[in-house]
Design a protein around this motif. Sequence first.
Motif, PDB file in Angstrom:
ATOM      1  N   ALA A  98       0.928   9.679   6.334  1.00  0.00           N
ATOM      2  CA  ALA A  98       1.605  10.875   5.815  1.00  0.00           C
ATOM      3  C   ALA A  98       1.549  10.903   4.290  1.00  0.00           C
ATOM      4  O   ALA A  98       1.322  11.969   3.685  1.00  0.00           O
ATOM      5  CB  ALA A  98       3.057  10.913   6.289  1.00  0.00           C
ATOM      6  N   ALA A  99       1.726   9.757   3.647  1.00  0.00           N
ATOM      7  CA  ALA A  99       1.672   9.709   2.179  1.00  0.00           C
ATOM      8  C   ALA A  99       0.262  10.007   1.679  1.00  0.00           C
ATOM      9  O   ALA A  99       0.090  10.707   0.675  1.00  0.00           O
ATOM     10  CB  ALA A  99       2.134   8.331   1.689  1.00  0.00           C
ATOM     11  N   GLN A 100      -0.764   9.504   2.375  1.00  0.00           N
ATOM     12  CA  GLN A 100      -2.143   9.811   1.984  1.00  0.00           C
ATOM     13  C   GLN A 100      -2.418  11.303   2.146  1.00  0.00           C
ATOM     14  O   GLN A 100      -3.044  11.921   1.277  1.00  0.00           O
ATOM     15  CB  GLN A 100      -3.126   9.005   2.831  1.00  0.00           C
ATOM     16  CG  GLN A 100      -3.183   7.547   2.479  1.00  0.00           C
ATOM     17  CD  GLN A 100      -4.020   6.737   3.461  1.00  0.00           C
ATOM     18  OE1 GLN A 100      -4.235   7.150   4.597  1.00  0.00           O
ATOM     19  NE2 GLN A 100      -4.481   5.572   3.017  1.00  0.00           N
ATOM     20  N   HIS A 101      -1.949  11.887   3.224  1.00  0.00           N
ATOM     21  CA  HIS A 101      -2.145  13.316   3.460  1.00  0.00           C
ATOM     22  C   HIS A 101      -1.438  14.147   2.379  1.00  0.00           C
ATOM     23  O   HIS A 101      -2.012  15.096   1.844  1.00  0.00           O
ATOM     24  CB  HIS A 101      -1.622  13.682   4.853  1.00  0.00           C
ATOM     25  CG  HIS A 101      -1.777  15.117   5.200  1.00  0.00           C
ATOM     26  ND1 HIS A 101      -3.007  15.693   5.401  1.00  0.00           N
ATOM     27  CD2 HIS A 101      -0.862  16.102   5.363  1.00  0.00           C
ATOM     28  CE1 HIS A 101      -2.840  16.967   5.677  1.00  0.00           C
ATOM     29  NE2 HIS A 101      -1.550  17.240   5.664  1.00  0.00           N
ATOM     30  N   GLU A 121       0.821  -1.200   0.000  1.00  0.00           N
ATOM     31  CA  GLU A 121       0.000   0.000   0.000  1.00  0.00           C
ATOM     32  C   GLU A 121       0.864   1.263   0.000  1.00  0.00           C
ATOM     33  O   GLU A 121       0.605   2.217  -0.747  1.00  0.00           O
ATOM     34  CB  GLU A 121      -0.917   0.007   1.220  1.00  0.00           C
ATOM     35  CG  GLU A 121      -1.862   1.193   1.261  1.00  0.00           C
ATOM     36  CD  GLU A 121      -2.792   1.143   2.458  1.00  0.00           C
ATOM     37  OE1 GLU A 121      -3.477   2.152   2.682  1.00  0.00           O
ATOM     38  OE2 GLU A 121      -2.816   0.126   3.172  1.00  0.00           O
ATOM     39  N   LEU A 122       1.924   1.270   0.800  1.00  0.00           N
ATOM     40  CA  LEU A 122       2.815   2.426   0.841  1.00  0.00           C
ATOM     41  C   LEU A 122       3.495   2.631  -0.505  1.00  0.00           C
ATOM     42  O   LEU A 122       3.596   3.758  -1.004  1.00  0.00           O
ATOM     43  CB  LEU A 122       3.858   2.253   1.949  1.00  0.00           C
ATOM     44  CG  LEU A 122       4.855   3.391   2.113  1.00  0.00           C
ATOM     45  CD1 LEU A 122       4.129   4.690   2.471  1.00  0.00           C
ATOM     46  CD2 LEU A 122       5.886   3.040   3.173  1.00  0.00           C
ATOM     47  N   HIS A 123       3.924   1.546  -1.132  1.00  0.00           N
ATOM     48  CA  HIS A 123       4.568   1.656  -2.441  1.00  0.00           C
ATOM     49  C   HIS A 123       3.583   2.201  -3.481  1.00  0.00           C
ATOM     50  O   HIS A 123       3.954   3.056  -4.297  1.00  0.00           O
ATOM     51  CB  HIS A 123       5.096   0.286  -2.874  1.00  0.00           C
ATOM     52  CG  HIS A 123       5.733   0.290  -4.217  1.00  0.00           C
ATOM     53  ND1 HIS A 123       6.949   0.880  -4.475  1.00  0.00           N
ATOM     54  CD2 HIS A 123       5.306  -0.205  -5.412  1.00  0.00           C
ATOM     55  CE1 HIS A 123       7.250   0.751  -5.746  1.00  0.00           C
ATOM     56  NE2 HIS A 123       6.267   0.087  -6.346  1.00  0.00           N
ATOM     57  N   GLU A 124       2.354   1.738  -3.464  1.00  0.00           N
ATOM     58  CA  GLU A 124       1.357   2.222  -4.429  1.00  0.00           C
ATOM     59  C   GLU A 124       1.058   3.704  -4.222  1.00  0.00           C
ATOM     60  O   GLU A 124       0.904   4.449  -5.198  1.00  0.00           O
ATOM     61  CB  GLU A 124       0.075   1.401  -4.317  1.00  0.00           C
ATOM     62  CG  GLU A 124       0.206  -0.003  -4.861  1.00  0.00           C
ATOM     63  CD  GLU A 124      -1.023  -0.856  -4.611  1.00  0.00           C
ATOM     64  OE1 GLU A 124      -1.940  -0.400  -3.883  1.00  0.00           O
ATOM     65  OE2 GLU A 124      -1.062  -1.983  -5.129  1.00  0.00           O
ATOM     66  N   LEU A 125       0.963   4.154  -2.983  1.00  0.00           N
ATOM     67  CA  LEU A 125       0.732   5.577  -2.713  1.00  0.00           C
ATOM     68  C   LEU A 125       1.881   6.426  -3.237  1.00  0.00           C
ATOM     69  O   LEU A 125       1.665   7.491  -3.835  1.00  0.00           O
ATOM     70  CB  LEU A 125       0.552   5.813  -1.214  1.00  0.00           C
ATOM     71  CG  LEU A 125      -0.790   5.410  -0.628  1.00  0.00           C
ATOM     72  CD1 LEU A 125      -0.732   5.475   0.897  1.00  0.00           C
ATOM     73  CD2 LEU A 125      -1.893   6.305  -1.154  1.00  0.00           C
ATOM     74  N   ARG A 126       3.100   5.971  -3.031  1.00  0.00           N
ATOM     75  CA  ARG A 126       4.264   6.721  -3.521  1.00  0.00           C
ATOM     76  C   ARG A 126       4.297   6.750  -5.038  1.00  0.00           C
ATOM     77  O   ARG A 126       4.637   7.771  -5.644  1.00  0.00           O
ATOM     78  CB  ARG A 126       5.545   6.122  -2.951  1.00  0.00           C
ATOM     79  CG  ARG A 126       5.706   6.407  -1.478  1.00  0.00           C
ATOM     80  CD  ARG A 126       6.955   5.797  -0.910  1.00  0.00           C
ATOM     81  NE  ARG A 126       7.133   6.171   0.483  1.00  0.00           N
ATOM     82  CZ  ARG A 126       7.982   5.588   1.306  1.00  0.00           C
ATOM     83  NH1 ARG A 126       8.731   4.588   0.881  1.00  0.00           N
ATOM     84  NH2 ARG A 126       8.073   5.990   2.557  1.00  0.00           N
ATOM     85  N   GLN A 127       3.941   5.653  -5.694  1.00  0.00           N
ATOM     86  CA  GLN A 127       3.903   5.619  -7.154  1.00  0.00           C
ATOM     87  C   GLN A 127       2.828   6.562  -7.689  1.00  0.00           C
ATOM     88  O   GLN A 127       3.021   7.245  -8.687  1.00  0.00           O
ATOM     89  CB  GLN A 127       3.659   4.205  -7.653  1.00  0.00           C
ATOM     90  CG  GLN A 127       4.825   3.270  -7.454  1.00  0.00           C
ATOM     91  CD  GLN A 127       6.039   3.705  -8.233  1.00  0.00           C
ATOM     92  OE1 GLN A 127       6.979   4.268  -7.678  1.00  0.00           O
ATOM     93  NE2 GLN A 127       6.034   3.465  -9.506  1.00  0.00           N
TER      94      GLN A 127
END
Length: 169
Positions: free
Chosen positions: A110-113, A28-34
């Motif tokens: 933090a990535a979602q924000h 999930e974190l990787h997808e948000l960053r992409q």
Amino acid sequence: MRTKYTPVEIIAGGVADTRETFAELYVELHELRQEAAAYYYRAFVDTDDGAEPVAPSFHPAPPGFGGNELARPARRVDLTRLTDAGLTLYVFGVQSALAEREELVRQIEAAQHDLERMLIAMDGTIADVVSGLLRRPAALDRRTSAPPEASQLEPWDVPVRQPGTENYL
């Protein structure tokens, strides 16, 4: 024969067993960053000038990093064979993994924000650009179609000072 584990194997077993429960958080974190990288690319890179489209990120290992050997997974720890001290080490590994999970959840939030803020900024910027483009032709039509206003002053109704003197005409 009784299986013996080293302290490192016991801790690694606790970490590995606990990590399996939150492996999807890494994805999930990787997808948000992409997704954030793709939005950033769309916002700031002009592909009309021949720029290459965004490609998946690839981070090669630095020289001397190694990686020529295969990683051996830690052996499974049989909890029934551990002493109280071994169980304490296993719990320490579980606690380490749970602290890692908490950090992952914090990074995801933090990535979602950041992604939400980026989308709001892009929407606002796009809305400003579109409204500006829509207002320009209307303002240009008003300027060109309106007759010039007649001046209410006669040319010599305004006092003019002669340069270099204190005299006014």
